[in-house]
Scaffold this active site. Structure first.
Site, PDB file in Angstrom:
ATOM      1  CG  HIS A   1       4.638   1.564   0.226  1.00  0.00           C
ATOM      2  ND1 HIS A   1       4.558   2.892  -0.111  1.00  0.00           N
ATOM      3  CD2 HIS A   1       4.568   0.875  -0.935  1.00  0.00           C
ATOM      4  CE1 HIS A   1       4.452   2.996  -1.426  1.00  0.00           C
ATOM      5  NE2 HIS A   1       4.453   1.777  -1.955  1.00  0.00           N
ATOM      6  CD  GLU A   2       5.062  -2.797  -1.662  1.00  0.00           C
ATOM      7  OE1 GLU A   2       4.070  -3.011  -2.387  1.00  0.00           O
ATOM      8  OE2 GLU A   2       5.977  -2.023  -1.992  1.00  0.00           O
TER       9      GLU A   2
ATOM     10  CG  HIS B   1      -5.839   1.314  -3.809  1.00  0.00           C
ATOM     11  ND1 HIS B   1      -4.981   1.891  -4.706  1.00  0.00           N
ATOM     12  CD2 HIS B   1      -7.053   1.845  -4.076  1.00  0.00           C
ATOM     13  CE1 HIS B   1      -5.645   2.743  -5.472  1.00  0.00           C
ATOM     14  NE2 HIS B   1      -6.909   2.731  -5.119  1.00  0.00           N
TER      15      HIS B   1
ATOM     16  CG  HIS C   1       0.541  -0.781  -3.341  1.00  0.00           C
ATOM     17  ND1 HIS C   1       0.107   0.320  -4.046  1.00  0.00           N
ATOM     18  CD2 HIS C   1       1.892  -0.677  -3.277  1.00  0.00           C
ATOM     19  CE1 HIS C   1       1.164   1.054  -4.395  1.00  0.00           C
ATOM     20  NE2 HIS C   1       2.250   0.482  -3.934  1.00  0.00           N
TER      21      HIS C   1
HETATM   22 ZN    ZN Z   1       4.202   1.194  -3.977  1.00  0.00          ZN
END
Ligand code: ZN
Length: 713
Positions: A500-501, A507, A504
């Site tokens: 998940h991290e 992104h 980011h």
């Molecule tokens: Zn997050």
């Protein structure tokens, strides 16, 4: 599934990560040398943060001097005798605050990862000063007039679509923060914001104090019943660190309490631990957060009404995709009903196990994780400790790299000799077709003074505005290091959090826009969790698991049968996870929809009342009880915004269905489309348009219901 984390992004409207010094800064620099904190980052890889020369004590003077530079830069925009145009107003403003932004980056890093007593004092002192600076800029009338003039003419002045969007974003920020108010109102607004900044710091430091000061000693072998060797070892290490060598200690953090609640067979101690954990900030000591919450909520309502909105929630959500708190509530209510129904089924399953074992108990909140684990074993034959044997931190990290290589064509090369602020850290160069995309810093381990949980931080933002600049991002976690040379084994949930991290990070890294304000993760709050949630999905792909989920002793890949069972159990316990999250999100929204500007809310009474209103099952409580709900009370960012995780997950679930339709999570065309329409565009495209560009239509919220195993009606 959603992941509850902080994503830190730039705080100030003007603080853009960045590089070159303007002529003015150079002139100022000659008068007084800028020092390493404010000088453009030099060295290899397009410049790197000088962690080797900057000291914590440099941060406050750096911020103060950076503020002076920023003021001088803004003054030169305002004093320009030429009529306002995009270049001399919006673009020039976009170019301000680069040295200040660097100082603020160090401030953010140190307050979240190296927050010792000295740093906490700096944080307490600087927070209201930084808040005042933001208001000073917003309330600079000549500056706002120039920005408004460009904004008003944006469609007729030959701007590119990205330039129009930049004008829109800057204008909207000023307007939302009160640039249109009269002098008296502006003064009141600034007073509120400074007071709030102090209250936010008080809140988070109180929470940290209860997390660090309150612990539970496990005195004998009998107190450890049910705990694995792994958990015993970390409890022993924690005891030693607290001067209790030879005993075992449960620290008051999620990473230590949750496994205890899951595995301890001592029901009395589970209850004790649960009470310690859920009462953070709610104890009869000097760190109680209730009065702070009362004042925060009251000031937020007053501020919203000053700005022309009925409530803080209406103000906060207006600039998001959801637009209104009611729209967010509609989505949450739809999912809530299905999730509560699922909790009742889950509790019935657990009660059955307890009855069969002759436990003579009724399931209570401190039993949920423990009996859920028993059901998981019985129904799906999955033992979390067995899964953990295959999840080595280093290998999972390599798996993230590999998946990003397959999906986006990225390569990760470990660097030596790049300065870091702590020896635990490592740094990687990220490449695409041999070209540098950016740098990724990894700070994996827990330590005193580091915020709990996991998060991504951006050290430098991508742009090609004044000069092409590659991004620098970091991922931060709180794993417990093992003995030197031993692999660090992590849970399935932790592995998902890593992906998940890292989503980011990807992104931020793959951003390909002109202006830093529109880059990477600088998107709408209810969009920002979407790319990171999408990235979680690659963890459970056979391609990743067969290569990287390797047994820590034998090196053998995780057995197919176990993978199948993990997949079958995908929606297991989804009632609990969704309800504990939504209870917090609904509390946040209801609390901030209050419209009485003088009401001083009692955080606990409001919790009782709102949970009763929505019929929260008694076996589940808010994932973050109010007095430790840092997302919404340690800053404005996620306030009336905890809903963003589920909002974003409607998009991630829908995107995953696109991959399923294409036949594979590694389908080349779909991967490329994901990068081109979502991961690279930042906020240069409106979020609903970006989603449509990927999916060919608006989001279908039923995808989320299917994903969580809830009925679609
Ligand atoms: Zn997050």
């Amino acid at each position: 599934m959603k992941r509850i984390t902080f994503l830190r992004s730039a705080v100030a409207a003007t603080a853009v990560g960045g590089s070159s010094l303007t002529g003015l800064e150079q002139a100022l620099a000659k008068v007084a040398p800028l020092g390493p904190l404010l000088t453009k980052w030099g060295g290899p890889y397009g410049g790197i943060p000088p962690f080797d020369v900057v000291k914590a004590t440099d941060i406050k003077p750096g911020l103060m001097k950076g503020m002076e530079l920023l003021r001088a830069e803004i003054k030169s925009i305002v004093m320009n005798p030429a009529a306002p145009n995009f270049e001399n107003s919006i673009a020039s403003f976009e170019d301000t605050g680069r040295p200040f932004g660097q100082a603020q980056t160090f401030f953010d890093i140190y307050t979240s990862t190296m927050n010792d007593k000295a740093m906490q004092a700096v944080e307490k002192e600087m927070s209201p000063i930084l808040a005042a600076l933001r208001d000073e800029i917003t309330q600079n009338e000549p500056l706002f007039k120039r920005i408004k003039a460009v904004y008003d003419a944006r469609e007729s002045s030959g701007l590119t679509s990205e330039q129009q969007r930049l004008a829109d974003v800057h204008y909207t920020r000023f307007a939302r923060r009160g640039a249109n108010l009269d002098t008296e109102q502006k003064a009141r607004l600034a007073t509120i914001n400074q007071r709030l900044a102090t209250l936010f710091t008080t809140f988070s430091q109180n929470q940290l104090a209860d997390e660090e000061n309150l612990t539970m000693v496990l005195e004998s072998e009998a107190d450890l019943a049910g705990l694995s060797d792994d958990l015993r070892a970390s409890a022993a290490a924690a005891a030693e660190a607290h001067g209790k060598k030879g005993q075992w200690l449960l620290t008051n953090t999620r990473s230590s309490v949750e496994p205890f609640l899951t595995f301890s067979t001592r029901r009395d101690l589970r209850e004790k631990a649960w009470r310690m954990w859920t009462r953070r900030g709610d104890n009869p000591n000097q760190h109680n957060n209730k009065a702070t919450i009362g004042e925060i909520v009251k000031l937020r309502t007053q501020r919203a009404q000053l700005l022309g909105y009925p409530s803080h929630a209406h103000w906060a959500v207006a600039d998001n995709m959801a637009k209104t708190p009611e729209a967010a509530m509609v989505l949450m209510t739809k999912v809530w009903k299905a999730a509560v129904a699922r909790v009742h089924e889950e509790v019935a399953d657990m009660q059955e196990v307890a009855d069969r074992e002759g436990a003579r108990i009724t399931i209570e909140p401190w039993d949920y994780r423990f009996y859920a684990e028993k059901v998981r074993k019985a129904k799906y034959e999955i033992d979390q400790d067995e899964v953990k044997e295959y999840l080595q931190l280093d290998k999972i990290r390599d798996g993230m790299f590999w998946a990003a290589g397959q999906v986006y064509g990225l390569d990760f090369v470990k660097l030596a000799g790049v300065p870091v602020y702590h020896p635990d850290m490592s740094v990687y160069e990220v490449r695409h077709d041999g070209d540098r995309v950016g740098l990724w810093y990894f700070d994996p381990y827990a330590r005193a003074g580091k915020s709990s949980g996991a998060w991504m931080n951006e050290y430098r933002t991508q742009e090609r505005f004044r000069e092409p600049t590659t991004p620098i991002v970091s991922n931060n976690a709180n794993f417990i290091p093992g003995e030197p040379g031993d692999p660090v084994l992590i849970s399935w949930d932790d592995a998902e959090t890593m992906f998940h991290e890292f989503g980011h990070a990807l992104h931020g890294l793959q951003s390909n826009v002109t202006y830093p304000t529109l880059a990477g993760t600088h998107v709408k709050r209810d969009f920002v969790e979407f790319p990171s949630q999408v990235n979680e999905r690659w963890l459970s792909s056979d391609e990743v698991l067969s290569r990287f989920a390797l047994h820590h002793k034998t090196g053998k890949p995780i057995p197919r049968g176990l993978v199948e069972r993990i997949k079958r159990a995908k929606t297991f316990n989804q009632g609990f996870k969704t309800v504990e999250y939504l209870a917090s999100a609904i509390y946040d929204m209801k609390l901030h929809m209050m419209t009485d500007p003088n009401a001083v809310v009692d955080a606990d009474a409001f919790e009782t009342k709102s949970m009763a209103e929505i019929g929260c099952p008694k076996e589940v409580i808010m994932r973050h009880r109010p007095t430790a709900f840092g997302h919404i009370f340690s800053g404005d960012g996620y306030s009336a915004g905890y809903y963003v995780y589920i909002w974003a997950d409607t998009m991630s679930a829908d995107v995953v269905e696109a991959f399923v339709e294409a036949g594979s999570l590694y389908d080349k065309a779909t991967c490329r489309r994901l990068r081109d329409t979502i991961f690279s565009v930042g906020n240069s495209v409106p979020p609903d348009v970006a989603f449509r560009n990927f999916r060919g239509r608006d989001v279908d919220t039923n995808a989320l219901m299917r994903d969580r195993g809830f009925p679609v009606r």
